[in-house]
Design an enzyme around this catalytic site. Structure first.
Site, PDB file in Angstrom:
ATOM      1  N   ASP A 473      52.558  58.904  12.752  1.00 56.80           N
ATOM      2  CA  ASP A 473      52.941  60.239  13.545  1.00 56.80           C
ATOM      3  C   ASP A 473      53.933  60.991  12.903  1.00 56.80           C
ATOM      4  OD1 ASP A 473      51.398  59.883  15.794  1.00 56.80           O
ATOM      5  OD2 ASP A 473      52.886  59.641  17.266  1.00 56.80           O
ATOM      6  N   ASP A 794      53.112  57.137  20.199  1.00 58.87           N
ATOM      7  CA  ASP A 794      53.925  57.158  21.316  1.00 58.87           C
ATOM      8  C   ASP A 794      53.505  57.673  22.390  1.00 58.87           C
ATOM      9  OD1 ASP A 794      53.697  59.560  20.387  1.00 58.87           O
ATOM     10  OD2 ASP A 794      55.800  60.276  20.034  1.00 58.87           O
ATOM     11  N   ASP A 798      47.701  57.610  22.547  1.00 62.58           N
ATOM     12  CA  ASP A 798      47.268  56.891  21.324  1.00 62.58           C
ATOM     13  C   ASP A 798      47.099  55.422  21.597  1.00 62.58           C
ATOM     14  OD1 ASP A 798      48.367  58.951  19.605  1.00 62.58           O
ATOM     15  OD2 ASP A 798      50.426  58.529  20.085  1.00 62.58           O
TER      16      ASP A 798
END
Length: 1116
Positions: A473, A794, A798
């Site tokens: 990310d 997070d 996901d």
């Protein structure tokens, strides 16, 4: 799970039934009523509330709470509510007891074989044949055990059992301490979650576990609701209920249409107040958790249709008693983007502990089967030769007849041969291996905690060493997630840093401070730092924190402005949402007019501006042409620096013409632009170096983010993910999908294979894109080796990508509970550099196990050959069973401790990852193993056949019965152990390095163990006596033994000189499962990966290695 936990599944928990007479404790609702109320949705729920309570405030009156003031903060009252309605706490599944873990550890097949052999041997040692053997039975020289052996016969069995107990206790203790550590972390995470409630009219932050029924809670954008409740008042509230219903559309909630708010759902827009009606096991999430046996499998808590709960619960009660974990699996298939395919897979996975077997495990299983087969063959041959030799000598050469009374004597011979066979087998099978793996993993896991990696699944840390790709990310992992304003455009000037307050016209400054302070959620604040020298704490929306920080940087304060105009004085608020991309607030001016402040994405808000403030703070017209000019000169340069641009504007309405506030497009129009600011989420300072290390270590880092492509590209360049002049791709989600899908919209692997190798940045991507990319890379068969992919995530969304990846990293601070559940490792500091540490530890585990194998296999090869040839030539193994066990079980256990706890060094990051297909035992290691075996065998056979002449002592070969232990065989045993000790130092290096002492003092465990083993060896030889078949040696004999041992180190240098490339004949061993052995389905379904090697295992050949699966303890 036991009946206790089951009682909480039923609709009316038993302990509370007695207290649930209506209006218990003076409250006007029972637990069951509220629980049934929360089962309803939408119109049904509204009707029920109107019938039963009149309206929501009627419900509040029954619960003795005030919709505006909240509960009185009275401990007795709160305690009473907890007793009647339960606590907001879901009891975790009962941890396994230490004895259960011991029992699991005992299931290891090697250990079972050893236990059986030990018990047989113990039984026989206590069995004395009837009467003295008669002459008729023959007095064969390999015959009955001599007195020493007879007295010490039980020692052998006892020693085996003792070593088995050691292995079991160590394994069980590792599992137990790991579970305890994990629970500690869980409770720490839970205590940190806070939620805003109103008590005594004051806003308080209370821990989630302290919420009670009747609390009035504030909900706002981004919250994960901790309990069920009914909405009292809401502005523009939209909830993502996909975690309960699987429906991805956001549900609009309002007090007059659908007021039911459920725990575990996410607030996606707006804000509001709710009265809490169900907590803990009685809330919707709690009910599901209870069904899962307090959170069995990860994804399932996200897959409940609220309506189905009734039926599902009843049907599951009977099953829940039988099997707690799997129930959840059968009840609810996974509703995910992939629909059917995923459901099937999840159902199948219900019975599999976790994902596919890790890379290392696959290789070890295969290697163990090969070793096991070899050992089995050797031991079988040994037994057959001994039996044949005995039979031929007794019945053919001596021409005796088998007499009935001699049967027990003969049986005892055969049993002795069997024990020698088992000894050969025991020596052949590396028992130390499961232990080495466990110790190495457990040691790494403990140390990784210090490096901010909380490992949830043991095998993840070793898989990480093989990672070839990391999909990361952006926000929070590569960047600090502390938004700051770094550029601004105020009064016709573009400031590249924060302007001095004196440089700005007071009017502009004043408008700017008011626009930012008032037009942002009042829950967003900047608080002083907790520690000296730390950065101020940002609370609430990060973008708003950046703007408030800008106000503070301009030496002004937002708090007084907010106190002057408190939240309830705001006339109208248009909250931020993803469609508007702006937020506006209207206040009433002292003269009766209105002022609207607006902030939002610059490309959207500037289109609504007709004026702009010039340097003197006066209005100037702002035409479309000016706007295009501004986009080119101000906004695009900011975006290319990786900044997010936000426009701040206002508009005044006179008292006479009050607009129609519901017509938002008209109200938020004809604005006057005050400023445009560029907000940066700065790259963490340590990230570029960490990414450089990854690239040097042969790991490709890809960035997957929801940001726009310009910002993403700029950040990727700052991090060093992309370098100018390289051949790489930066795609947006839409373009990515267009390239990988065929005309029918299906994903094609070969199209994906064209995209992913060059892809470095995927911007504006959805969670499904992330999952597609990860799955595509893992399933790809192009390139020399198959990819091992790590993913960071997070968000709740996901989850699928984290589960699919070989290693899933969840963020400990920013991560949602769902992401943590789906992950393998939790990064407790959300920092990318911790991932690099995980790679280092992972490679270290892999190398530790290779080092141990190199040491162990040398011992095994030598011991097996010595025992085999010795038994065949002299009818008696030169190394006695107890000595073998000392060498094999004890030394190996210690060696596994010594070699498995080598600390990692930075040099581990200088080589390429091994990948899935690289063999466990490389050519270099094979060269070392065989080279040292040659040296040791030469020495031992020399000593065995001509040793007595060299040392001028009596020969120990063919010793008559009842003779005491000979010096001759003691010297052989002692020399053998000395060679192993020095070879242990050689084994510290596996890549052919010359300096084997490098960094030896940084590992105190290693030094202690080598010296300790040496000490014990002296004791065994000098004082071991009959049990160990040892006779004390003189100093001169000791020095010769040591001299031969040190020769190992010199010989090691000789071996290192031989170039491996010349030895084409050496085969590598322990390959991973080959490509040809894996069909696509097998890859898709983890459990099929119990590869061919294990199918052979099942054919009843030595099964011991299944025990390794036990090492991967599953956490609940």
């Amino acid at each position: 799970m036991g009946d206790m936990a089951n009682s909480s599944i039923e609709f009316h928990p038993k302990p509370q039934q007695q207290r649930e007479m209506p209006h218990v404790g003076g409250f006007g609702c029972t637990l069951a009523e509220l629980r049934n109320l929360m089962e309803l949705r939408g119109v049904e729920a509204l009707q029920k509330i109107q019938e039963a309570y009149g309206d929501v405030s009627g419900l509040c009156r029954r619960l003795k709470t005030s919709p505006t003031e909240g509960l009185a903060d009275n401990t007795n009252d709160l305690e009473k509510r907890r007793q009647i309605y339960g606590q907001n706490f879901i009891p975790p599944k009962q941890p396994k007891t230490f004895l259960q873990l011991v029992w699991e550890a005992l299931q290891d097949v090697t250990l079972i074989i050893l236990e059986v052999a030990a018990i047989v041997s113990l039984g026989l040692s206590f069995y004395a044949p009837p009467g003295e053997e008669s002459e008729a039975c023959g007095n064969v020289s390999g015959g009955a055990e001599d007195e020493g052996e007879a007295e010490a016969g039980w020692i052998e069995g006892a020693a085996i059992l003792l070593s088995v107990i050691c292995v079991v206790l160590v394994t069980a203790f590792n599992d137990w301490s790991k579970e305890k550590q994990f629970r500690g972390l869980q409770s720490r995470i839970e205590q940190e979650q806070k939620f805003t409630v109103i008590r005594n009219g004051q806003l308080l932050q209370v821990p989630v576990a302290a919420l009670v029924v009747g609390d009035i809670a504030q909900v706002k954008y981004g919250d994960l609701l901790p309990a069920d409740g009914v909405l009292i008042q809401g502005n523009d509230l939209k909830i993502d209920e996909s975690s309960l219903t699987g429906e991805s559309d956001h549900v609009r909630k309002s007090a007059d249409k659908d007021p039911m708010l459920l725990s575990g759902t996410h607030v996606m827009e707006g804000s509001g107040r709710m009265v809490v009606t169900a907590v803990g096991v009685n809330s919707q999430t709690g009910i599901i958790f209870t069904l899962l046996g307090a959170g069995g499998e990860e994804e399932e808590k996200k897959d409940k249709k609220g309506k189905q709960q009734d039926g599902a619960m009843d049907s599951s009660q009977t099953r829940a008693k039988k099997q707690d974990g799997a129930v959840a699996m059968e009840m609810q298939p996974l509703k995910s983007a992939e629909g059917g395919e995923m459901e099937e897979r999840e159902k199948k996975k219900a019975n599999v502990p976790k994902k596919e077997k890790s890379v290392l495990q696959g290789k070890l299983t295969k290697l163990a089967v090969q070793i096991g087969k070899a050992g089995l063959v050797m031991s079988a041959i040994t037994v057959i030769i001994l039996v044949l030799y005995f039979v031929i000598e007794t019945f053919v050469v001596d021409g005796r007849v088998w007499l009935a009374e001699c049967t027990p004597v003969y049986v005892q011979y055969f049993v002795k041969f069997f024990i020698i066979g088992v000894t050969v087998l025991v020596v052949a099978v590396p028992e130390g291996l499961p232990l080495a793996v466990t110790i190495s993993l457990a040691y790494s896991v403990k140390k990784m905690m210090k490096d901010n990696n909380l490992v949830r699944h043991l095998d993840a840390c070793e898989t990480m060493g093989n990672a070839t790709a990391i999909c990361s990310d952006k926000t929070g992992t590569l960047t600090t997630n502390r938004m700051t304003v770094v550029q601004s455009y105020l009064g016709d000037t573009h400031y590249k840093e924060i302007p001095a307050p004196s440089a700005l016209t007071p009017k502009i400054l004043d408008l700017l401070v008011h626009a930012i302070s008032i037009n942002s959620a009042y829950t967003t604040k900047i608080l002083p730092p907790e520690k000296e020298g730390a950065l101020p704490r940002q609370v609430g929306n990060k973008t708003e924190c950046a703007l408030l920080g800008f106000v503070l940087d301009l030496k002004r304060d937002f708090q007084p402005v907010r106190e002057q105009i408190p939240e309830d004085k705001l006339y109208k608020v248009y909250t931020f949402n993803s469609v508007r991309k702006s937020m506006s607030t209207v206040i009433r001016m002292p003269d009766g007019g209105f002022r609207l402040f607006s902030k939002g994405a610059s490309e959207i808000l500037l289109k609504k501006c007709t004026n702009i403030l010039n340097s003197n703070g006066e209005l100037r017209g702002f035409r479309p042409r000016d706007r295009d000019d501004m986009v080119k000169k101000i906004i695009e340069p900011m975006a290319c620096d990786g900044l997010r641009t936000i426009c701040i504007a206002y508009r005044d309405f006179s008292a006479i013409q009050e607009p129609d506030w519901d017509n938002e497009n008209e109200v938020v129009g004809e604005l006057t632009c005050i400023a445009v600011v560029g907000i940066e989420d700065p790259v963490r300072p340590e990230v570029p170096e960490a990414i450089r290390k990854c690239q040097r270590a042969g790991i490709t880092v890809r960035m997957v983010t929801g940001d726009n492509i310009n910002t993403a590209r700029a950040i990727a360049a700052k991090c060093g993910i992309i370098h100018p002049g390289e051949d790489f791709l930066c795609l947006e989600g839409k373009e990515f999908n267009r390239r990988i899908r065929n005309e029918k919209g299906e994903i094609e692997q070969e199209r994906l294979d064209k995209v992913w190798p060059k892809l470095r940045v995927l911007a504006r991507s959805s969670p499904t894109d992330k999952h597609t990319l990860v799955k595509g890379i893992i399933d790809s068969t192009t390139g020399e080796q198959r990819q091992v992919v790590a993913v960071t995530g997070d968000g709740t969304n996901d989850g699928p990508a984290l589960k699919k990846a070989d290693v899933g990293f969840a963020m400990g601070i920013a991560g949602t509970d769902v992401a943590k559940e789906a992950s393998d490792i939790i990064l407790t500091d959300d920092n990318f550099t911790s991932i690099v540490k995980a790679v280092m530890w992972g490679r270290n585990v892999y190398d530790s196990i290779s080092k141990f194998l190199q040491f162990q296999l040398t011992v095994n090869v030598v011991a097996v050959i010595v025992a085999f040839t010795g038994a065949c030539i002299t009818q008696d193994s030169p190394l006695k069973a107890v000595q073998m066990l000392w060498v094999n079980l004890i030394m190996d256990t210690f060696a596994s401790l010594a070699l498995a706890t080598e600390p990692p060094t930075e040099s581990l990051l200088l080589r390429k990852p091994y990948g899935r297909d690289k063999p466990l035992i490389s050519r270099t290691m094979m060269k070392n193993i065989l080279g040292h075996a040659v040296y040791q065998l030469t020495i031992i056979f020399t000593l065995l056949f001509v040793g007595e002449l060299f040392f001028d002592i009596d020969s120990g070969r063919n010793a008559p019965l009842h003779s005491p232990p000979s010096e001759h065989y003691t010297i052989i045993f002692n020399t053998f152990v000395m060679m192993q000790l020095f070879n242990e130092i050689n084994a510290r290096k596996i890549h052919g390095e010359r300096n084997v002492f490098d960094g030896i003092f940084s590992n105190p465990i290693f030094c202690t163990i080598v010296l300790g083993t040496f000490g014990i060896q002296i004791v065994i030889v000098q004082f071991g006596g009959k049990p160990f078949s040892c006779s004390p040696l003189s100093t001169e004999q000791w020095l010769w033994c040591l001299f031969v041992g040190v020769g190992e180190l010199v010989w090691g240098q000789v071996i290192a000189t031989i170039p491996t490339s010349q030895l084409k004949c050496l085969k590598e061993a322990g390959h991973g499962p080959g490509k040809d052995e894996m069909t696509d389905e097998e890859l898709a379904e983890g459990e099929e990966e119990i590869d061919h090697a294990e199918r052979e295992l099942r054919r009843g050949q030595i099964l011991w290695f299944r025990g390794l699966n036990r090492i991967q303890t599953q956490l609940p």
